[in-house]
Design an enzyme around this catalytic site. Structure first.
Site, PDB file in Angstrom:
ATOM      1  N   PRO A 227       0.794  -1.242   0.000  1.00 27.87           N
ATOM      2  CA  PRO A 227       0.000   0.000   0.000  1.00 27.87           C
ATOM      3  C   PRO A 227       0.820   1.284   0.000  1.00 27.87           C
ATOM      4  CG  PRO A 227       0.034  -0.925   2.201  1.00 27.87           C
ATOM      5  CD  PRO A 227       0.776  -1.902   1.322  1.00 27.87           C
ATOM      6  N   CYS A 228       1.486   1.567  -1.124  1.00 33.25           N
ATOM      7  CA  CYS A 228       2.258   2.804  -1.214  1.00 33.25           C
ATOM      8  C   CYS A 228       1.358   4.030  -1.177  1.00 33.25           C
ATOM      9  CB  CYS A 228       3.115   2.803  -2.476  1.00 33.25           C
ATOM     10  SG  CYS A 228       2.200   2.470  -3.998  1.00 33.25           S
TER      11      CYS A 228
END
Length: 282
Positions: free
Chosen positions: A244-245
């Site tokens: 989850p950047c």
């Protein structure tokens, strides 16, 4: 709800994001927003509720740029205490079991030579998704709603220029289903430089609905002065959504960049915030 329905709903939300941006911070009523979507208020409300589960007014608040600052205040994860807040709690990604392993630095240095990477296009809640995977798991996931399919394909293939790419949606389909419906195991095969993989593993510890900053990630991996390098590694994350950047923000609360387009990043954060709100009100 099917992934195809989610994709249609995302396209509606994507158009709504454009209208909200064009309003310059002025809230749009249900009637006004529905009219801009060429839909009746009742139909627009139904589509909105199916996709995200909260009212258009509330979701519009989630989509504002100031929402990132609210997340930093209310749901800021320092990473050091992430596991104590409950990775097995509510939320689509909380319930998703990820198993990951990394390619050896030597294999990465060869540009994927000798590696077979399967790829396919899939509908997702956030528009067309390009998914790539080895026999060990998903190694690439990108969104084409903003970049276009040709750019997305060229981008991911360039990560491993010496690999052999084979179209095979059948092989990837079960993993993709688990990735977006939050059920079952989704194995990941991280293909990157050692420093990148350390950053990506730190991202994997951020719970859904929470955010962190690039500087906190730098501290977490033991390189507090490497904030710029961390930002670069976050931007080079090849497996969006699952790694989850989009939960990494600037210290000021600004969204920062997003490889697949800021509208997608805002939609990802808004989707997760709405899911948390639903879970808390249940």
């Amino acid at each position: 709800m099917t992934i195809q329905q989610d994709s249609y709903h995302y396209n509606v939300i994507r158009r709504a994001i454009d209208e909200i941006d064009a309003a310059g911070g002025e809230p749009l009523s249900l009637e006004a927003l529905a009219a801009k979507m060429d839909m009746s208020p009742a139909h627009f409300q139904r589509v909105f509720s199916r996709w995200v589960g909260v009212s258009p007014k509330r979701y519009q608040q989630f989509l504002t740029l100031g929402h990132a600052k609210t997340l930093l205040q209310d749901r800021f994860s320092t990473l050091a205490t992430t596991h104590s807040v409950g990775l097995s709690g509510q939320g689509r990604l909380h319930d998703l079991f990820l198993r990951w392993e990394a390619m050896s630095p030597g294999a990465y240095a060869t540009g994927g030579e000798g590696l077979t990477i399967h790829w396919g296009w899939f509908d997702s809640p956030f528009g067309p998704a390009l998914v790539m995977g080895t026999d060990r798991g998903i190694c690439g996931l990108g969104f084409a709603a903003e970049t276009g399919e040709v750019v997305a394909m060229t981008d991911l293939q360039s990560r491993w220029p010496n690999a052999t790419f084979v179209e095979d949606t059948a092989m990837l389909a079960p993993w993709v289903k688990h990735a977006f419906d939050g059920r079952g195991m989704t194995p990941l095969h991280l293909i990157g430089a050692p420093f990148q993989i350390k950053v990506w593993e730190a991202l994997l510890t951020i719970p859904s609905g929470h955010v962190t900053t690039y500087s906190q990630i730098a501290e977490k991996i033991g390189s507090p002065r490497a904030v710029r390098a961390v930002g670069t590694a976050v931007g080079r994350n090849p497996v969006s959504w699952l790694i989850p950047c989009h939960r990494a923000l600037r210290k000021s609360g600004a969204l920062g960049g997003y490889h697949w387009g800021l509208p997608v990043k805002r939609a990802l954060l808004a989707w997760e915030s709405a899911e948390i709100e639903q879970a808390e009100s249940a």
